[in-house]
Scaffold this active site. Structure first.
Site, PDB file in Angstrom:
ATOM      1  N   ARG A  71       0.834  -1.201   0.000  1.00 12.23           N
ATOM      2  CA  ARG A  71       0.000   0.000   0.000  1.00 12.23           C
ATOM      3  C   ARG A  71       0.872   1.256   0.000  1.00 12.23           C
ATOM      4  O   ARG A  71       1.731   1.437   0.865  1.00 12.23           O
ATOM      5  CB  ARG A  71      -0.897  -0.015   1.231  1.00 12.23           C
ATOM      6  CG  ARG A  71      -1.883   1.122   1.313  1.00 12.23           C
ATOM      7  CD  ARG A  71      -2.789   0.905   2.519  1.00 12.23           C
ATOM      8  NE  ARG A  71      -3.737   1.987   2.680  1.00 12.23           N
ATOM      9  CZ  ARG A  71      -4.679   2.016   3.628  1.00 12.23           C
ATOM     10  NH1 ARG A  71      -4.774   0.995   4.488  1.00 12.23           N
ATOM     11  NH2 ARG A  71      -5.508   3.030   3.725  1.00 12.23           N
ATOM     12  N   GLU A 284      -5.320   1.105 -10.149  1.00  8.37           N
ATOM     13  CA  GLU A 284      -4.996   1.412  -8.744  1.00  8.37           C
ATOM     14  C   GLU A 284      -6.102   0.930  -7.806  1.00  8.37           C
ATOM     15  O   GLU A 284      -6.303   1.444  -6.722  1.00  8.37           O
ATOM     16  CB  GLU A 284      -4.745   2.907  -8.541  1.00  8.37           C
ATOM     17  CG  GLU A 284      -3.904   3.226  -7.318  1.00  8.37           C
ATOM     18  CD  GLU A 284      -3.640   4.708  -7.154  1.00  8.37           C
ATOM     19  OE1 GLU A 284      -2.879   5.058  -6.239  1.00  8.37           O
ATOM     20  OE2 GLU A 284      -4.170   5.515  -7.930  1.00  8.37           O
TER      21      GLU A 284
END
Length: 341
Positions: A71, A284
């Site tokens: 992340r 994404e």
């Protein structure tokens, strides 16, 4: 195939964030600092974390493979020192590798680096080496601003970055230029800092001559390149003023852009301004924008819809969705060929 080159493990089991909070607490009180072995996440927990999230959406949207990295906002390279980042990167990279091992035909890892403000980027080479050689990473994420929004690092064209570029060239792996959390209140992390960084990185590359020294180096600028497509004429004019070759010669053999643009007009602009060979499909997902667009009834980050509605030729669309990624990420291409794809 449809290959998404920009995926982050945003749904990791809560134990990962709990370990990180304990690590941060340990910066003030070393007695509470966790060990790497204290993080216990089972394969079943990993399956649960992606099957109801990334995998479900990949299946719904027809995405075959995702380049999967830790992340981005969790990288937080500004926290602690190099040892802090090294321990954190090692854990996050291992989890992405484990996910790729559980779903080898759906995920392939990309490495997070243990960057730290003011620390020589060469210190990141061992983690990059480990991720490529042991985990099969096909790329890395490179943060041009480890300070978290204060921009204390030299530009990407500075020679201090060269040890990383040398290793990238040796392994033939690209880097996605991706910042992390902003701790500068002037810059919202995903709405400003990310897009500012994309634009800033591109201009740094225009100003310098990095690819003269590294002709095979490949860099991916995410989020559609920030302001790049919208201000292409400005960048062309600035390159001329700086005495640089045309952008097509100066940077476009080495710089690529993804499709993380979350509305049709912006996506159309990206496809219209930049050569199709320089564009890689990406979403994404699951990332910064997770809601459904009330104007379309579809998720903002369902970027396949924008690409397929843009009026591209079949060859251009196939390049963007598959073939360009195979070219820019040769280790991914080799993996897919071993899988018979």
């Amino acid at each position: 195939m449809i290959i998404d080159v920009h995926g982050h493990y945003t749904t990791a089991p809560p134990a990962l964030e709990a370990w990180r909070k304990q690590q941060i607490a340990g910066l003030d009180d070393p007695s509470v600092a966790p060990r790497a072995a204290d993080l216990r996440i089972s394969d079943d927990q990993l399956r649960e974390s992606v099957e109801s999230n990334q995998l479900r959406l990949m299946d719904e949207r027809g995405i075959d493979m995702t380049v999967f990295s830790p992340r981005a906002s969790f990288m937080a390279h500004h926290v602690g020192d190099f040892r802090t980042s090294a321990a954190w990167a090692a854990l996050c990279n291992e989890l992405c590798f484990r996910v790729s091992r559980l779903y080898p035909e759906r995920f392939v890892p990309a490495a997070m680096l243990p960057q730290s403000p003011g620390v020589d980027p060469a210190t990141c080479v061992p983690e990059l080496t480990r991720c490529v050689e042991e985990y099969g990473a096909v790329a890395l994420n490179l943060n041009p601003d480890p300070s978290g929004g204060h921009w204390t690092s030299p530009p990407l064209t500075d020679r201090s970055w060269y040890p990383l570029y040398e290793k990238m060239a040796e392994y033939d792996v690209p880097a996605m230029i991706h910042v992390s959390t902003s701790v500068n209140p002037a810059f919202h992390t995903t709405g400003a800092h990310y897009l500012n960084a994309d634009t800033t990185a591109f201009m740094q590359l225009v100003q310098g001559d990095l690819f003269r020294d590294f002709p095979t180096l490949r860099l991916v600028i995410p989020h559609g390149g920030g302001a790049v497509p919208y201000h292409w004429g400005r960048f062309r004019g600035l390159a001329m003023a700086l005495g640089k070759p045309p952008l097509e010669e100066h940077v476009l053999d080495n710089v690529f852009f993804d499709t993380c643009v979350y509305h049709q007009p912006g996506s159309d602009l990206l496809f219209d301004v930049l050569p199709a060979r320089n564009i890689l499909f990406a979403s994404e997902m699951i990332g910064a924008v997770r809601d459904v667009d009330p104007r379309t009834g579809h998720h903002f980050d369902d970027t396949r819809r924008y690409a397929e509605a843009a009026g591209l030729s079949p060859a251009a669309l196939a390049g963007i969705q598959e073939h360009n990624a195979r070219s820019v990420y040769p280790r991914l291409d080799a993996l897919l060929k071993r899988q018979g794809r």
